[in-house]
Design an enzyme around this catalytic site. Structure first.
Site, PDB file in Angstrom:
ATOM      1  CB  CYS A  83      -6.538   6.159  -9.000  1.00 44.92           C
ATOM      2  SG  CYS A  83      -7.754   4.784  -8.956  1.00 44.92           S
ATOM      3  CG  HIS A 193      -6.001   6.600  -4.389  1.00 44.62           C
ATOM      4  ND1 HIS A 193      -6.977   7.202  -4.739  1.00 44.62           N
ATOM      5  CD2 HIS A 193      -6.470   5.143  -4.554  1.00 44.62           C
ATOM      6  CE1 HIS A 193      -7.639   6.867  -5.616  1.00 44.62           C
ATOM      7  NE2 HIS A 193      -7.382   5.475  -5.718  1.00 44.62           N
ATOM      8  CD  GLU A 195      -6.181  10.476  -2.907  1.00 45.75           C
ATOM      9  OE1 GLU A 195      -5.098  10.264  -3.586  1.00 45.75           O
ATOM     10  OE2 GLU A 195      -7.191   9.929  -3.706  1.00 45.75           O
TER      11      GLU A 195
END
Lengths: 213, 252
Positions: A83, A193, A195
């Protein structure tokens, strides 16, 4: 010996999700959220996350004296930007009336213009928030086991426009076709993202943790 | 293919336990937020929202542990709302692993609070929750679970919150909440057309068609529902296939 993975902490946002997701796929590796340049220099791999505004991110990086540590890691070992960790690698952002970035790559960071129409008959919303297909335009070890056009989770209002288009590892369409990931040598960086992208995200992180350069 | 419409199950949590009974036949402890979140993740939820309805201050700390535990195991976006009054509350939730924090009453009582926290933490993590009720020919904001009128126009309010930096609006129709007759799609449409940020429709889902209507008629970017998923009437996967069959882009 277990490998060391540094998750760079420069005070911009919550890094718990990132570190937990990396730990989840990293076996017995030592995953440390850190702003210590010595640990970053000694780490086998570096994850460079970030959220918030460009100017705040750059100020925080300076305050933590991390400019050199980040650039060195980005040039020398497996490095994953996420990001803002992608955006600040460029030269210049239009955010906050113009912000100079780290400048590892020539390129600009531009806002979505908000003019494109969505399928509901309303203009596309900004931020671009949610799950969009990521089109892999290069083969890369980090795409291993991930289908082309898998959906990853995004949340951003700005997008990177690298000058050297051979950097682009993936694109996504949101009113405009933009760079969803870049790759160069030991470096990989994503606008999305991993994650927060469920199984495909964990797969990408696992690929990163096992990436042999 | 483009951005998928998001399906968001919402869990009410009281003193660390899921309430309003979640009924999955194969789940060991339906009151355990971690188990329920894991289950929704496996079913393909695009995000999960926790609404902390804990009444007493002493028990409020438990939601922090819930978020910590869920964030260690479930790797999709997590939103936490309920009782967020100070910047420190936002910080605690973010540090615990929440990706977004929903602010409701505190925004109404002190609108600049929204500005303060979006400046400090970024728009991407601040959701403004709006409880709206039809009054005459428009919608008004209500607080205290829909009991107290404020006289504030809901569409104007949404616009103001977007100006103040909110990253997203969670819009609940208090007329429809709990009715199972569907979203107030006129309300959703009015707000979605007024703000440049994503809008989540909430309140009233009783069947899968309502989710489709929320997107097609309401123009919602995401749909939130509780009981339809909790009682295993429909799985998230079923909901997504149903929406996909009607031409809505979802993450399958």
């Amino acid at each position: 010996m277990a490998q060391k993975i540094a998750v760079i902490d420069y005070g911009m946002g919550n890094l718990r999700s990132v570190s937990k997701a990396v730990e989840h796929v990293a076996g017995d590796a030592e995953v440390r959220v850190t702003d210590d340049p010595t640990f970053i220099a000694a780490a086998d791999r570096v994850v460079f996350p970030g959220q918030g505004a460009a100017r705040d991110c750059m100020a925080a990086i300076s305050e933590h004296h991390l400019n050199r540590a980040i650039l060195r890691a980005a040039e020398s070992k497996p490095f994953l930007g996420i990001c803002m960790g992608l955006q600040v690698l460029m030269g210049y952002s239009y955010e906050n009336n113009g912000t100079e970035l780290l400048g590892l790559f020539d390129g600009r960071v531009k806002r979505f213009d908000g003019l494109a129409m969505g399928d509901s008959g309303l203009p596309l919303k900004i931020p671009h928030m949610g799950w969009s297909p990521v089109h892999q335009v290069t083969t890369h070890p980090l795409w291993q086991g991930i289908d082309d056009r898998s959906r990853f989770y995004f949340v951003h209002s700005y997008r990177v426009v690298p000058e050297d288009i051979s950097l682009i590892a993936a694109t996504t369409d949101y009113g405009v076709r933009f760079t969803a990931a870049i790759a160069r040598d030991n470096l990989f960086a994503t606008q999305f993202h991993p994650e927060k992208s469920a199984d495909v995200g964990l797969q990408l992180l696992s690929n990163f943790v096992n990436w042999a350069i | 293919m483009g951005l998928a419409k998001r399906i968001i199950p919402c869990l009410d949590v009281d003193a660390g336990r899921v309430v309003k009974g979640v009924k999955f036949v194969d789940i060991r402890d339906a009151g355990d937020p971690v188990e329920v979140a894991r289950r929704y993740n496996d079913e393909g939820a695009d995000e999960i929202t926790f609404l902390d309805i804990t009444a007493t201050a002493d028990d409020r700390e438990t939601i922090v542990h819930v978020v910590e535990e869920v964030a260690s195991e479930v790797f999709i976006p997590l939103t936490v709302g309920g009782g967020i009054r100070k910047a420190e509350d936002v910080l605690r939730m973010l540090n615990a692993g929440a990706d977004k924090v929903a602010i409701n009453s505190a925004a109404v009582f002190n609108p600049s609070f929204v500005k303060e926290v979006t400046d400090r933490f970024g728009s991407q993590c601040i959701v403004v929750a709006i409880d709206a009720k039809r009054v005459g020919d428009h919608w008004e904001i209500f607080t205290h679970g829909g009991r107290k009128p404020t006289g504030i126009d809901a569409v104007e309010w949404a616009r103001k919150m977007a100006d103040f930096g909110a990253g997203e609006i969670l819009l609940t129709s208090m007329d429809r909440d709990g009715t199972k007759i569907g979203f107030d799609n006129n309300l959703t449409r009015a707000v979605a057309a007024a703000v440049p940020i994503p809008v989540i429709a909430s309140g009233g889902v009783g069947e899968l068609q309502h989710l489709v209507d929320g997107v097609k008629l309401g123009g919602a970017d995401a749909v939130l529902a509780a009981s339809i998923f909790h009682f295993a009437e429909h799985s998230i996967g079923e909901a997504k296939r149903f929406m996909a069959d009607q031409g809505i882009e979802v993450r399958l």
